[in-house]
Design a protein around this motif. Sequence first.
Motif, PDB file in Angstrom:
ATOM      1  N   PRO A  34       0.807  -1.226   0.000  1.00  0.00           N
ATOM      2  CA  PRO A  34       0.000   0.000   0.000  1.00  0.00           C
ATOM      3  C   PRO A  34       0.837   1.271   0.000  1.00  0.00           C
ATOM      4  O   PRO A  34       0.445   2.266  -0.600  1.00  0.00           O
ATOM      5  CB  PRO A  34      -0.836  -0.117   1.279  1.00  0.00           C
ATOM      6  CG  PRO A  34      -0.261  -1.221   2.073  1.00  0.00           C
ATOM      7  CD  PRO A  34       0.533  -2.083   1.156  1.00  0.00           C
ATOM      8  N   ALA A  35       1.996   1.218   0.643  1.00  0.00           N
ATOM      9  CA  ALA A  35       2.829   2.412   0.695  1.00  0.00           C
ATOM     10  C   ALA A  35       3.319   2.768  -0.708  1.00  0.00           C
ATOM     11  O   ALA A  35       3.286   3.923  -1.130  1.00  0.00           O
ATOM     12  CB  ALA A  35       4.024   2.183   1.621  1.00  0.00           C
ATOM     13  N   ARG A  36       3.720   1.735  -1.459  1.00  0.00           N
ATOM     14  CA  ARG A  36       4.210   1.976  -2.809  1.00  0.00           C
ATOM     15  C   ARG A  36       3.074   2.493  -3.701  1.00  0.00           C
ATOM     16  O   ARG A  36       3.267   3.424  -4.485  1.00  0.00           O
ATOM     17  CB  ARG A  36       4.799   0.677  -3.385  1.00  0.00           C
ATOM     18  CG  ARG A  36       5.419   0.836  -4.749  1.00  0.00           C
ATOM     19  CD  ARG A  36       6.271  -0.364  -5.102  1.00  0.00           C
ATOM     20  NE  ARG A  36       7.402  -0.518  -4.186  1.00  0.00           N
ATOM     21  CZ  ARG A  36       8.505   0.223  -4.253  1.00  0.00           C
ATOM     22  NH1 ARG A  36       8.636   1.137  -5.193  1.00  0.00           N
ATOM     23  NH2 ARG A  36       9.479   0.037  -3.394  1.00  0.00           N
ATOM     24  N   GLY A  78      -9.260   6.819   6.662  1.00  0.00           N
ATOM     25  CA  GLY A  78      -8.175   6.895   5.693  1.00  0.00           C
ATOM     26  C   GLY A  78      -8.493   7.895   4.598  1.00  0.00           C
ATOM     27  O   GLY A  78      -9.479   8.628   4.659  1.00  0.00           O
ATOM     28  N   GLU A  79      -7.617   7.887   3.584  1.00  0.00           N
ATOM     29  CA  GLU A  79      -7.710   8.909   2.561  1.00  0.00           C
ATOM     30  C   GLU A  79      -7.798   8.230   1.207  1.00  0.00           C
ATOM     31  O   GLU A  79      -7.177   7.194   0.981  1.00  0.00           O
ATOM     32  CB  GLU A  79      -6.442   9.760   2.638  1.00  0.00           C
ATOM     33  CG  GLU A  79      -6.587  11.142   2.076  1.00  0.00           C
ATOM     34  CD  GLU A  79      -5.303  11.920   2.315  1.00  0.00           C
ATOM     35  OE1 GLU A  79      -4.403  11.797   1.473  1.00  0.00           O
ATOM     36  OE2 GLU A  79      -5.195  12.618   3.345  1.00  0.00           O
ATOM     37  N   ALA A  86     -10.654  12.890   2.381  1.00  0.00           N
ATOM     38  CA  ALA A  86     -10.880  11.883   3.408  1.00  0.00           C
ATOM     39  C   ALA A  86     -12.026  10.975   2.971  1.00  0.00           C
ATOM     40  O   ALA A  86     -13.040  11.433   2.439  1.00  0.00           O
ATOM     41  CB  ALA A  86     -11.213  12.554   4.731  1.00  0.00           C
ATOM     42  N   VAL A  87     -11.849   9.647   3.186  1.00  0.00           N
ATOM     43  CA  VAL A  87     -12.868   8.684   2.775  1.00  0.00           C
ATOM     44  C   VAL A  87     -14.192   8.999   3.452  1.00  0.00           C
ATOM     45  O   VAL A  87     -15.257   8.901   2.839  1.00  0.00           O
ATOM     46  CB  VAL A  87     -12.398   7.251   3.097  1.00  0.00           C
ATOM     47  CG1 VAL A  87     -13.527   6.262   2.894  1.00  0.00           C
ATOM     48  CG2 VAL A  87     -11.210   6.882   2.225  1.00  0.00           C
ATOM     49  N   ASP A 299      -7.400   1.977  -5.496  1.00  0.00           N
ATOM     50  CA  ASP A 299      -7.462   2.920  -4.394  1.00  0.00           C
ATOM     51  C   ASP A 299      -8.147   2.190  -3.252  1.00  0.00           C
ATOM     52  O   ASP A 299      -9.359   1.982  -3.275  1.00  0.00           O
ATOM     53  CB  ASP A 299      -8.279   4.134  -4.859  1.00  0.00           C
ATOM     54  CG  ASP A 299      -8.211   5.269  -3.868  1.00  0.00           C
ATOM     55  OD1 ASP A 299      -7.534   5.110  -2.841  1.00  0.00           O
ATOM     56  OD2 ASP A 299      -8.839   6.301  -4.122  1.00  0.00           O
ATOM     57  N   PHE A 300      -7.375   1.771  -2.259  1.00  0.00           N
ATOM     58  CA  PHE A 300      -7.887   0.740  -1.368  1.00  0.00           C
ATOM     59  C   PHE A 300      -8.739   1.225  -0.213  1.00  0.00           C
ATOM     60  O   PHE A 300      -9.740   0.603   0.137  1.00  0.00           O
ATOM     61  CB  PHE A 300      -6.725  -0.113  -0.856  1.00  0.00           C
ATOM     62  CG  PHE A 300      -7.181  -1.465  -0.500  1.00  0.00           C
ATOM     63  CD1 PHE A 300      -7.615  -2.333  -1.498  1.00  0.00           C
ATOM     64  CD2 PHE A 300      -7.262  -1.870   0.805  1.00  0.00           C
ATOM     65  CE1 PHE A 300      -8.086  -3.574  -1.190  1.00  0.00           C
ATOM     66  CE2 PHE A 300      -7.738  -3.118   1.128  1.00  0.00           C
ATOM     67  CZ  PHE A 300      -8.151  -3.968   0.132  1.00  0.00           C
ATOM     68  N   GLN A 301      -8.361   2.339   0.412  1.00  0.00           N
ATOM     69  CA  GLN A 301      -9.098   2.798   1.598  1.00  0.00           C
ATOM     70  C   GLN A 301     -10.594   3.008   1.330  1.00  0.00           C
ATOM     71  O   GLN A 301     -11.422   2.622   2.146  1.00  0.00           O
ATOM     72  CB  GLN A 301      -8.472   4.081   2.152  1.00  0.00           C
ATOM     73  CG  GLN A 301      -7.057   3.912   2.679  1.00  0.00           C
ATOM     74  CD  GLN A 301      -6.962   2.875   3.781  1.00  0.00           C
ATOM     75  OE1 GLN A 301      -7.893   2.682   4.545  1.00  0.00           O
ATOM     76  NE2 GLN A 301      -5.843   2.191   3.863  1.00  0.00           N
ATOM     77  N   PRO A 302     -10.963   3.624   0.188  1.00  0.00           N
ATOM     78  CA  PRO A 302     -12.398   3.812  -0.063  1.00  0.00           C
ATOM     79  C   PRO A 302     -13.156   2.488  -0.122  1.00  0.00           C
ATOM     80  O   PRO A 302     -14.286   2.419   0.371  1.00  0.00           O
ATOM     81  CB  PRO A 302     -12.429   4.508  -1.425  1.00  0.00           C
ATOM     82  CG  PRO A 302     -11.125   5.174  -1.540  1.00  0.00           C
ATOM     83  CD  PRO A 302     -10.147   4.302  -0.838  1.00  0.00           C
TER      84      PRO A 302
END
Lengths: 339, 304
Positions: A34-36, A78-79, A86-87, A299-302
Motif C-alpha cells: 500500500p505504501a508503494r 483513511g484517505e 478523506a474517505v 485505491d484501497f481505503q475507499p
Amino acid sequence: MKTYVLSRLAFLVLMLFGLLVITFSISHVAPGDPARLAAGPDATPSMVETIRQKYGLDQPLHVQFARYLTGLARGDLGESIRSRSAVLDDLRRYFPNTFELVTLSLAFAVAVGVPLGMLSAVHQNRWVDHVSRFVSVSGVAIPAFWLGLMLQLLVALHFQLLPLGGRLSLTAAPPEPITHFLIVDAALRGQWATFGDALRHAVLPVVTLCFPALASIVRVNRAEMIEVLRQEYIANARAQGFSTFRIVTRYALKNAMIPTLTMIGLRYGWMLGGTILVETVYDWPGIGLYAVNSAVSSDFQPILGVTLVIGLNFMIANFLVDLAYGWLDPRIRRHATAA
Amino acid sequence: MSTPAAPVRPLAVWLAEHESTTRELRRSIRAFTRSASSVAGLGLVLAFLLLAALGPSIVPYPEDAQGAVHLDRKLSPPSAAHWFGTDEVGNDVFTRVVVGARVSLRIGLVITLVGALIGVPLGVVAGYVEGKIGEAIMRVTDMFLSVPSLVLALAVVGALGPGILNAIIAIALVWWPGYVRLVQGKTLALKQEVYAEAARAMGAGRARIVFVHILPNALSPIIVKASMDMGTAILTAASLGFIGLGAQPPYPEWGAMISIGRNYLPVWWWYSAFPGVFIYLTVLGFNLLGDGLRDVLDPKSRGA
C-alpha cells in the motif's frame, strides 16, 4: 422485550468488531504494497519509506489494528488516493444517494412483492400465479447489470421515456441540502420540477435494483401464505363466513410475514451489494459507483470504507428484523431471552 | 453368497437385490419429471454442459475466441454468417459466447467446489462438536455473512488486483459461509436421530458417525445448494467481469464481453445483448434444477 433488545444489541456490537477484523485482514494480507501504491509510480524508495512511516505501515499488525480502531473511533477512514480527500467525507457525500436508491427499491419490492405473493397463493395455478412464478425465477437469475443496460436501451434510448442515467438533468437546479436526500430535499424546498426530474431519474435504477428482491419476496411470501392458509384457524375463519380478503389480510398475513421479513432483511443487504452494479450502469453517484471507481484504480481505503458502511447497514437491518420478529411472534422473544 | 455363478450375474438379479433402491429412484424421477420447470431446468443445464463440452469444436470461427483481429468485418449486425453479429475487432460474437460457456462452467465449478470443501467440514465440526470451537466457527461465519458476497469479493479483488484468477479466488474465499450454516444446522439435527444415537451406543467413533450416519444424510441439501450456487457463482464472476475487475478482454467471459459491449450501445446492441441472454439462461437453468432437486430430495425444506 427489553432483555431481548439488549441481547440483540450486544450481538450487533460483536458482529461489528468481527467485520472490522475482516476488513483489516483483507487490507493487510494483500500482496500489494500500500505504501508503494500511495506513493505513486515515480516515487523514490525514500519517499515510499516516508509514507510507510506516516501511515504506520512499518508497525506490527496488532499495533496497526489498534491504530485502525482508534482512527475509526475518531471517524478516520483513511484517505482516497484518487480524490485526495478523506474517505469519510466522500462517503458522507455519496451514501445518501445510495440510501435513497436502496430504500425506494426495497419499498417498491415489498409493495409489489407481498401482494403478488398473496394473490398467487390464493389463486394457485391460475394466470396470476404463473406470472408471479415467472417473475420469481427470473428475478434472481437475470444479471442486474445486463437488465439495466437493456432497460436503458429500450426505455431510455429507443422510446425516450426516461432519462439514461445520473441523478438530475443538467437543467434542473439541485435543492439546498436539508436532509441530503435529494428527492426529499426537493420536496421540502418546494422545487417540484426538480422533484419530478429526480423521480424520473430514479425509476430505471429502482426497477433494476429491486428485481431480485421482488423475486425472492414473492417466492417466500407465496410459499408461506400457502402454508398458513392450510392451518386450522384459517379453516375456522372460513367456516365463520369471513371473506377471503379479510382472512388473508387480517389473519394470515401476519404469520406469513415472519419468513418474508427475514427475506426483506437479507435482501436489503444484498441490494446494497447490488448497488455496485446498478450504480455503475446508471452512473448513479452513490457508494457503489465510488467503490467500483476506487477498485479499478487500486485505491484501497475507499473500498474498505464502503465495505464497512454496507456491512454496518446490513447488521442494523438484521437487528431491526430481529426486533420485528419479537413483535410478530412472542415465542421468539421469550426463547431468545431465556437462552 | 446368493449365486455361485458370480461372473455372469444377470441384470435381473441385481435389480431384484436392489429393489428398494431402484423403486425409490424411479419414484424420484417420476416426481422430478412431473414438474415442467424442473425438466426445463435440467434441459437448460444439459444444453449448457453440451456447449461447454463441444463449444470450441462446433463454433464457426474458433480462432475468434482467442482474440483474432478481422477489422474488415468489425461491428457487423447479426446475419446468416454471424448469428449474433461481430464485435469491435470483427470477432464473431456467437463463437465467443459459445466458447464462454466453458469458461463459465469452469468458474462455477471451482467456486462451488472450493466453497463446499471449506464450508462442509467446518459445518460438520461446528454442528458436531458444539462447545467453544463450534461457537467460534459460527461467529466467524456470521461475520462473513454480514457483508454481501459481491462487496467482500470486490474488496478482496481490490487487494489482489484485477484478473480472472484473482476474481475466482476472491469469490471462492467469500463463498463458504453458506455451506457452514447449512451443514451445521443439518448436523445438529441429524446427530439427535435415533440411528446416530444407536451407533453411538454401539461404540461407533466420531469419524464413523460423521461419515457413515451424518454426511450421507446431509448430502441432499448440499447437492441442492451446490446446484443453485453454480448459477449464482457464475453470475457473481460475470458481475466482477462487468465491473472490469474479473476476466480481462479478449478472454471470452460473458460479463467482460458485456462490459466492453456497453461502450458500443445503443447502435451495436448485439455485442452486449447476447452474452447477457446466455448468463440469464444458465443461471435460470441451475436455479430451476436446484428447485426441482430440492422437491425430490429434500421436500421438507421447500419454500425456505
